[in-house]
Motif scaffolding. Structure first.
Motif, PDB file in Angstrom:
ATOM      1  N   ALA A 200       2.347  12.383   2.821  1.00 41.46           N
ATOM      2  CA  ALA A 200       3.619  12.441   2.603  1.00 41.46           C
ATOM      3  C   ALA A 200       4.301  11.431   3.708  1.00 41.46           C
ATOM      4  CB  ALA A 200       3.478  13.377   2.548  1.00 41.46           C
TER       5      ALA A 200
ATOM      6  N   THR B 113       6.568   4.706  -5.369  1.00 41.87           N
ATOM      7  CA  THR B 113       5.096   5.604  -5.815  1.00 41.87           C
ATOM      8  C   THR B 113       6.190   7.606  -5.640  1.00 41.87           C
ATOM      9  OG1 THR B 113       3.514   5.419  -4.437  1.00 41.87           O
ATOM     10  CG2 THR B 113       3.695   4.036  -5.674  1.00 41.87           C
ATOM     11  N   TYR B 114       5.296   7.775  -3.853  1.00 39.59           N
ATOM     12  CA  TYR B 114       5.552   8.824  -3.383  1.00 39.59           C
ATOM     13  C   TYR B 114       7.401   8.854  -3.099  1.00 39.59           C
ATOM     14  CZ  TYR B 114       5.941  12.679  -0.381  1.00 39.59           C
ATOM     15  OH  TYR B 114       6.115  13.734  -0.151  1.00 39.59           O
TER      16      TYR B 114
ATOM     17  N   LYS C 213       9.644   8.025  -5.242  1.00 40.92           N
ATOM     18  CA  LYS C 213       9.496   8.347  -6.635  1.00 40.92           C
ATOM     19  C   LYS C 213       9.275   9.448  -7.615  1.00 40.92           C
ATOM     20  CE  LYS C 213      12.006   4.253  -7.083  1.00 40.92           C
ATOM     21  NZ  LYS C 213      13.432   4.197  -7.121  1.00 40.92           N
TER      22      LYS C 213
ATOM     23  N   ALA D  36       6.569  12.441  -8.688  1.00 45.85           N
ATOM     24  CA  ALA D  36       5.515  13.135  -9.634  1.00 45.85           C
ATOM     25  C   ALA D  36       5.102  11.413 -10.909  1.00 45.85           C
ATOM     26  CB  ALA D  36       5.228  13.945 -10.473  1.00 45.85           C
TER      27      ALA D  36
ATOM     28  N   SER E  75      -0.219   0.596  -7.962  1.00 46.23           N
ATOM     29  CA  SER E  75       0.090   2.071  -6.552  1.00 46.23           C
ATOM     30  C   SER E  75       0.173   2.844  -7.580  1.00 46.23           C
ATOM     31  CB  SER E  75       1.146   1.423  -5.856  1.00 46.23           C
ATOM     32  OG  SER E  75       0.349   0.663  -4.496  1.00 46.23           O
TER      33      SER E  75
ATOM     34  N   THR F 139       1.862   7.486  -7.866  1.00 41.05           N
ATOM     35  CA  THR F 139       1.437   8.767  -6.866  1.00 41.05           C
ATOM     36  C   THR F 139       0.503   9.246  -7.179  1.00 41.05           C
ATOM     37  OG1 THR F 139       4.497   8.405  -7.217  1.00 41.05           O
ATOM     38  CG2 THR F 139       3.438  10.681  -6.616  1.00 41.05           C
TER      39      THR F 139
ATOM     40  N   THR G 140      -0.396  12.874  -7.299  1.00 41.90           N
ATOM     41  CA  THR G 140      -0.316  14.484  -7.384  1.00 41.90           C
ATOM     42  C   THR G 140      -0.629  16.153  -7.086  1.00 41.90           C
ATOM     43  OG1 THR G 140      -0.160  14.379  -9.848  1.00 41.90           O
ATOM     44  CG2 THR G 140       2.382  13.997  -8.805  1.00 41.90           C
TER      45      THR G 140
ATOM     46  N   PRO H  33       4.738  16.127  -5.689  1.00 41.58           N
ATOM     47  CA  PRO H  33       3.511  14.839  -5.296  1.00 41.58           C
ATOM     48  C   PRO H  33       3.294  14.544  -4.041  1.00 41.58           C
ATOM     49  CG  PRO H  33       5.613  14.368  -5.740  1.00 41.58           C
ATOM     50  CD  PRO H  33       5.821  16.045  -6.562  1.00 41.58           C
TER      51      PRO H  33
ATOM     52  N   ALA I 228       0.307   9.176  -2.244  1.00 39.88           N
ATOM     53  CA  ALA I 228       0.074   7.141  -2.897  1.00 39.88           C
ATOM     54  C   ALA I 228      -1.268   7.448  -2.435  1.00 39.88           C
ATOM     55  CB  ALA I 228       1.405   6.628  -2.945  1.00 39.88           C
TER      56      ALA I 228
END
Length: 189
Positions: free
Chosen positions: A112, A137-138, A140, A142, A164, A166, A168, A175, A178
């Motif tokens: 994270a 990704t992360y 933004k 899930a 890439s 996310t 979860t 999330p 990534a």
């Protein structure tokens, strides 16, 4: 193989009229290959375990770790790098690379904070948190996906595009990190 790379490079620098649109192939590769294993328990478990350790790190600590990683590249002792390249999650990622018949050049997962958790091979830095592969990704949430441009990658020494996603927690849908998969550009043509 050198001819393929030269062709890809020529297409990339030729300009919009001759540029290759890799996005449809990247989307297809994501759906047919990456999604089937991107949330494997080995990946989710490794990210969760690292989040428990790094969750309280401030920006100064993250930068210190990134600097330590960079200083260890090529050194005899690699206390920051070695844990990322060993263990069940790193083995799982190398298995995916091996099973790809050359399509995948590298895979790494991030926590994270954007710090590497596990990798199929050495990356040039430890902290990905300031790069689009993580922020898009992360950052933004899930379901977020980022498709990078085809570029020459120093770590893998290939022209590749990074996909890439996310990662979860399947139990909560939240999330937790990534994953980035480098795909050889020749396999996207």
């Amino acid at each position: 193989m050198k001819f393929v790379y030269a062709t890809v490079f020529a297409a990339l620098v030729a300009g919009p009229a001759m540029a290759v649109d890799f996005r449809p192939a990247m989307e297809s590769y994501l759906e047919t290959e990456i999604r089937t294993w991107a949330e494997d328990p080995a990946i989710v478990g490794a990210i969760g375990a690292q989040n428990a350790v790094t969750g309280g790190y401030d920006q100064a600590r993250v930068i210190d770790l990134d600097n330590a990683w960079r200083a260890e590249i090529g050194a005899a002792a690699m206390p920051t790098i070695t844990p990322v390249l060993t263990g069940a999650a790193a083995d799982f990622l190398r298995e995916r690379v091996g099973a790809s018949a050359g399509a995948i050049t590298e895979i790494f997962i991030m926590d994270a904070q954007g710090l590497n958790v596990a990798a199929s091979g050495l990356t040039s830095d430890y902290w990905q948190g300031d790069e689009a592969k993580f922020t898009e990704t992360y950052g933004k949430g899930a379901g977020a996906v980022h498709f990078g441009e085809v570029e020459f990658d120093e770590s893998s020494q290939t022209y590749q595009a990074q996909i890439s996603v996310t990662v979860t927690d399947p139990a909560t849908g939240q999330p937790i990190g990534a994953i980035t998969v480098g795909v050889d550009a020749a396999h996207l043509m």
